[in-house]
Design a protein around this motif. Structure first.
Motif, short mmCIF file in Angstrom:
data_model
loop_
_atom_site.label_atom_id
_atom_site.label_comp_id
_atom_site.label_asym_id
_atom_site.label_seq_id
_atom_site.Cartn_x
_atom_site.Cartn_y
_atom_site.Cartn_z
N VAL A 90 0.84 -1.20 0.00
CA VAL A 90 0.00 0.00 0.00
C VAL A 90 0.87 1.25 0.00
O VAL A 90 0.63 2.20 -0.76
N THR A 91 1.90 1.26 0.83
CA THR A 91 2.80 2.41 0.90
C THR A 91 3.47 2.65 -0.44
O THR A 91 3.60 3.80 -0.91
N LEU A 92 3.92 1.57 -1.10
CA LEU A 92 4.59 1.70 -2.40
C LEU A 92 3.63 2.27 -3.45
O LEU A 92 4.01 3.16 -4.22
N LEU A 93 2.39 1.78 -3.46
CA LEU A 93 1.43 2.26 -4.45
C LEU A 93 1.08 3.73 -4.21
O LEU A 93 0.93 4.51 -5.16
N GLN A 94 0.94 4.11 -2.94
CA GLN A 94 0.69 5.52 -2.64
C GLN A 94 1.84 6.39 -3.12
O GLN A 94 1.63 7.46 -3.71
N ASP A 95 3.07 5.92 -2.86
CA ASP A 95 4.25 6.67 -3.30
C ASP A 95 4.29 6.76 -4.83
O ASP A 95 4.63 7.81 -5.39
#
Length: 373
Positions: free
Chosen positions: A331-336
């Protein structure tokens, strides 16, 4: 005024040695992948050298041919062969059709036709040049053998596969005898022969030739020599195409490590190896290795403004994290990724739908994410 006198009288920043050094710097920039600066420096140096020595001077013609090579590396293939056509025309007029400095220029023109997919012109020019080289230097000359290797590639391009293999086999035997198995020209020709074998479905012979090129060349040239890295990358791709990811992975990992050290992450050759390696990791179902490399590729694509590929690579990196149970990290990677790509000029919102849908699915399991409007 003689050419030697002209060189010794060149003043200050136009001194011959100064311009020769500038030409070497342009070549180094080209080798490092800095195409724009290389072309700019070649053009500046060429203009100054032409003013001092004249447009027909052999050193001026050689430098102009190097500029054409830089255009070719930058993908401006039509500009490259037009430059070389003009160079060869001047060389034939001022030096003669079979002059030792004209023949390599004609070979470069044939190679430029090949790069521009002017297949018939490439074959014709290589055949004519090979005939001239054999008459001037003989069959055993490295220059003649190099033209023979180029002709083989042109034959391959027009579907004359048996002739291509025959020419390359002669070239490899000749280079091996004259220069030795470890010479870069021999390694290159043997690698090209291996590639032709592979194209013909002769996988075992291809792997054998690649292996010979590596074993004979790496000890003398070193693992980070351009020819050795090229052979190692090709061998890895052959193993992968043959369905043997287990054999391909260690070869490609070694090649990527060497490419990183020599050229950096964003060099086109490094990028090509990374793309092949990540495909091997995916085939092995190794998300712990594939994920970080997908993310690295994504950020390289962003820097190169290849945004469509960046979207795909970010998505694959997030999927790899999810497969390992690292949903929060995914999730963090996709948000970034979305924060990085959304403000990008030219990036349309619809092109980010796959990443948004993937993010929604991870945030709300069981909803499926949908395809978005």
């Amino acid at each position: 005024m003689s050419a030697l006198t002209a060189r010794t009288r060149m003043p200050g920043t136009d001194a011959f040695q100064t311009l020769a050094t500038a030409g070497l710097l342009a070549a180094a920039l080209l080798a490092a992948g800095d195409l724009n600066q290389s072309i700019a420096l070649y053009k500046e140096t060429l203009a100054r050298l032409s003013r001092a020595l004249g447009a027909d001077d052999p050193d001026v013609l050689e430098l102009r041919a190097e500029l054409a090579g830089a255009y070719q590396s930058a993908g401006v293939t039509s500009r490259a062969y037009r430059e070389l056509e003009a160079v060869c025309s001047r060389a034939v007029r001022s030096l003669g059709e079979q002059h030792p400095r004209t023949l390599p220029l004609r070979a470069r023109l044939a190679g430029a036709y090949l790069a521009a997919e002017r297949w018939d012109l490439a074959v014709e020019t290589y055949v004519d040049t090979l005939t001239a080289c054999r008459a001037v230097w003989g069959d055993a000359s490295p220059d003649t053998l190099a033209v023979r290797s180029g002709l083989a590639l042109a034959y391959e391009a027009v579907g004359r596969h048996e002739e291509a293999v025959a020419e390359l086999e002669q070239a490899v035997d000749g280079f091996d005898t004259v220069l030795g198995a470890a010479h870069p020209a021999t390694v290159r020709a043997r690698s090209d022969l291996a590639t032709r074998y592979w194209s013909a479905g002769m996988t075992e012979q291809a792997i054998e030739q690649y292996g010979t090129a590596l074993s004979s060349g790496s000890e003398r040239l070193g693992d980070t020599h351009p020819e050795i890295m090229a052979v190692r990358g090709r061998l890895g791709r052959v193993w992968l195409a043959d369905g043997s990811a287990a054999a391909a992975v260690p070869i490609l990992e070694r090649c990527l490590s060497d490419r990183d050290a020599v050229s950096g992450h964003d060099h086109p050759d490094t990028l090509a190896v990374a793309e092949t390696l990540v495909a091997a990791y995916d085939l092995q179902r190794a998300p712990d290795k594939a994920g970080p490399l997908h993310e690295r590729l994504a950020r390289t694509y962003v820097a190169a403004r290849r945004y469509e590929r960046a979207v795909e690579a970010f998505g694959e990196a997030a999927r790899a994290l999810e497969e390992q149970g690292h949903v929060t990290e995914a999730v963090t990677l996709l948000q970034d990724a979305l924060n990085t790509l959304a403000p990008t000029p030219g990036m349309h919102s619809r092109e980010l739908h796959p990443l948004r849908n993937q993010l929604d699915r991870l945030r709300h399991p069981g909803t499926g994410g949908g395809d978005g409007p």
